[in-house]
Design an enzyme around this catalytic site. Structure first.
Site, PDB file in Angstrom:
ATOM      1  NE  ARG A  25      43.243  36.921 -38.958  1.00  0.00           N
ATOM      2  CZ  ARG A  25      42.736  38.007 -39.514  1.00  0.00           C
ATOM      3  NH1 ARG A  25      43.507  38.943 -40.011  1.00  0.00           N
ATOM      4  NH2 ARG A  25      41.422  38.183 -39.592  1.00  0.00           N
ATOM      5  N   GLY A  26      41.883  35.170 -42.118  1.00  0.00           N
ATOM      6  CA  GLY A  26      40.679  35.777 -42.681  1.00  0.00           C
ATOM      7  C   GLY A  26      40.233  34.876 -43.826  1.00  0.00           C
ATOM      8  CB  ALA A  27      36.938  33.376 -44.582  1.00  0.00           C
ATOM      9  NE  ARG A  61      42.614  29.207 -38.985  1.00  0.00           N
ATOM     10  CZ  ARG A  61      42.216  30.424 -38.593  1.00  0.00           C
ATOM     11  NH1 ARG A  61      42.482  31.478 -39.333  1.00  0.00           N
ATOM     12  NH2 ARG A  61      41.560  30.576 -37.461  1.00  0.00           N
ATOM     13  CB  CYS A 115      37.040  39.339 -36.014  1.00  0.00           C
ATOM     14  SG  CYS A 115      38.486  38.329 -36.448  1.00  0.00           S
ATOM     15  CB  SER A 118      35.413  40.839 -41.878  1.00  0.00           C
ATOM     16  OG  SER A 118      34.851  40.868 -43.176  1.00  0.00           O
ATOM     17  CG  ASP A 125      35.745  32.398 -40.763  1.00  0.00           C
ATOM     18  OD1 ASP A 125      35.577  33.367 -40.013  1.00  0.00           O
ATOM     19  OD2 ASP A 125      36.854  32.111 -41.271  1.00  0.00           O
ATOM     20  CG  ASN A 134      32.677  36.262 -38.260  1.00  0.00           C
ATOM     21  OD1 ASN A 134      33.559  36.075 -39.103  1.00  0.00           O
ATOM     22  ND2 ASN A 134      32.583  37.417 -37.621  1.00  0.00           N
ATOM     23  CE  LYS A 135      38.584  34.849 -35.035  1.00  0.00           C
ATOM     24  NZ  LYS A 135      39.379  33.588 -34.853  1.00  0.00           N
ATOM     25  CE  LYS A 153      34.772  34.902 -47.035  1.00  0.00           C
ATOM     26  NZ  LYS A 153      34.817  36.333 -46.728  1.00  0.00           N
TER      27      LYS A 153
HETATM   28  C1  RUB Z   1      38.765  35.880 -39.110  1.00  0.00           C
HETATM   29  C2  RUB Z   1      37.290  36.095 -39.081  1.00  0.00           C
HETATM   30  C3  RUB Z   1      36.713  36.990 -40.133  1.00  0.00           C
HETATM   31  C4  RUB Z   1      36.216  36.130 -41.297  1.00  0.00           C
HETATM   32  C5  RUB Z   1      35.849  36.962 -42.508  1.00  0.00           C
HETATM   33  O1  RUB Z   1      39.167  34.812 -38.294  1.00  0.00           O
HETATM   34  O2  RUB Z   1      36.569  35.516 -38.315  1.00  0.00           O
HETATM   35  O3  RUB Z   1      35.615  37.703 -39.629  1.00  0.00           O
HETATM   36  O4  RUB Z   1      37.233  35.219 -41.675  1.00  0.00           O
HETATM   37  O5  RUB Z   1      36.984  37.624 -42.985  1.00  0.00           O
HETATM   38  P1  RUB Z   1      40.727  34.399 -38.215  1.00  0.00           P
HETATM   39  P2  RUB Z   1      37.086  38.080 -44.517  1.00  0.00           P
HETATM   40  O6  RUB Z   1      41.486  35.627 -37.819  1.00  0.00           O
HETATM   41  O7  RUB Z   1      40.763  33.316 -37.178  1.00  0.00           O
HETATM   42  O8  RUB Z   1      41.127  33.895 -39.589  1.00  0.00           O
HETATM   43  O9  RUB Z   1      35.931  39.000 -44.740  1.00  0.00           O
HETATM   44  O10 RUB Z   1      38.414  38.782 -44.631  1.00  0.00           O
HETATM   45  O11 RUB Z   1      37.008  36.856 -45.342  1.00  0.00           O
END
Ligand code: RUB
Length: 327
Positions: free
Chosen positions: A19-21, A62, A132, A134, A201, A211-212, A237
């Site tokens: 998870r995480g974008a 997703r 969240c 990130s 995201d 974002n979250k 993104k």
């Molecule tokens: C994760 C979320 C993160 C972004 C950015 O949501 O909202 O803030 O994805 O993350 P989820 P990154 O847990 O539902 O995937 O900076 O790691 O891309």
């Protein structure tokens, strides 16, 4: 055909084990590479058929994170180019592997650049709030710490999946003092906060940030308290389809993430809503920190034009295709 490994990868993204974008984008790229390495396609058309099947499987895991679509399209654009130029199976396989590796490499380089730029905004004595989990925001804060800056962080727990605990632990392990709070305490603490740093995201053509869920409430509280809001976002993104007027789909996840399955019946007719993301308008964001530099959110359209091309509506959009039937 998608191998068991690829089907498992898609399920890991859907179930948020990955998870995480940023990580989702890299995982999608690795899925196409895994197809290239495992495909037994006898000729180019059947290679492309299998490629498209894996592409669609991963794309639909997703719905919100555009990093997924941009990573997949980055690779498909190159593979489709090689196919149109008459490449045979082995050359298509190599094009897939090369494009996947290039995407992953450039995504890590982007995080490094953003951390360098973003860390300049962190000062000694700062209290930073984040929401969240990130990886890019964390990396930025850790870079500031490595530069010897002395600051502390408030991390929101981030219901319903508690990704804030991961953030708190990572920052604390890096030697940054962290306080974990419930999401609803964000406004209570905001007057003491110096800046908010979050990830993203999706960045849309008009500079809004998806974002979250809860990010926009934090930004609202920050605006009220005159606290700056910084968003760390790699350019993959940014959503090219928002230039075409498309809206970003907000993923609605299972009610059982909010209330455990065995307790839902006791609530009778109560409905449970569980949107995974929300939208923070450009006016509530001070700057978006990208690997291309720190920009005002209103300049998002310039990044989109530069990254994805001017010839909107045509097949060729610079780095990616936007194909209506796919997204
Ligand atoms: C994760 C979320 C993160 C972004 C950015 O949501 O909202 O803030 O994805 O993350 P989820 P990154 O847990 O539902 O995937 O900076 O790691 O891309």
């Amino acid at each position: 055909m998608a191998s068991e490994e690829i089907i498992r990868l898609a399920e890991d993204i859907r179930a948020m084990r990955i998870r995480g974008a940023a990580e989702i984008g890299r995982a999608a790229a690795s899925g196409l590479k895994s197809y290239a390495l495992s495909s037994r396609a006898p000729d180019a058309p059947s290679y492309i058929e299998g490629f498209n099947e894996v592409y669609r499987l991963l794309l639909n895991t997703r719905p919100t994170a555009v990093s997924l679509a941009n990573a997949l399209n980055y690779i498909r654009h190159r593979v489709a180019g090689a196919y149109k130029a008459g490449a045979h199976t082995d050359a298509l396989r190599q094009a897939t592997i090369d494009a996947s590796d290039a995407f992953v490499k450039s995504s890590y380089e982007a995080v490094k650049r953003i951390s360098e730029f973003g860390s300049k905004r962190i000062r000694n004595g700062d209290l930073v709030m984040t929401h969240c989990n990130s990886s890019v925001a964390i990396s930025t804060l850790i870079e500031a710490k490595l530069q010897g800056k002395d600051f502390s962080v408030i991390a929101t727990e981030t219901r319903p999946r508690f990704q804030g605990r991961i953030t708190a632990k990572s920052l604390s392990d890096a030697g940054i003092p962290v306080t974990l709070i419930v999401d609803s305490a964000a406004r209570y603490f905001m007057p003491k906060v110096d800046k908010v740093v979050v990830g993203s995201d999706v960045v849309t053509a008009n500079g809004a940030v998806v974002n979250k869920i809860g990010t926009s409430q934090i930004a609202l509280a920050a605006k009220e308290a005159r606290v700056r809001v910084y968003v760390c976002a790699e350019t993959y993104k940014f959503s090219p389809s928002t230039m075409l007027g498309e809206l970003v789909e907000i993923e609605e996840r299972s009610p059982t993430e909010v209330v455990p399955e065995e307790e839902i019946a006791a609530l009778g007719d109560v409905k449970i809503a569980n949107p995974a993301f929300d939208i923070t308008p450009a006016e509530m964001i001070d700057a978006i920190i990208t690997e291309r530099g720190v920009i005002p959110p209103q300049a998002a359209i310039l990044i989109l034009m530069e990254e994805f091309g001017y010839r909107i509506g045509e097949e060729q959009m610079g780095r990616v295709f936007v194909e209506e039937e796919d997204r």
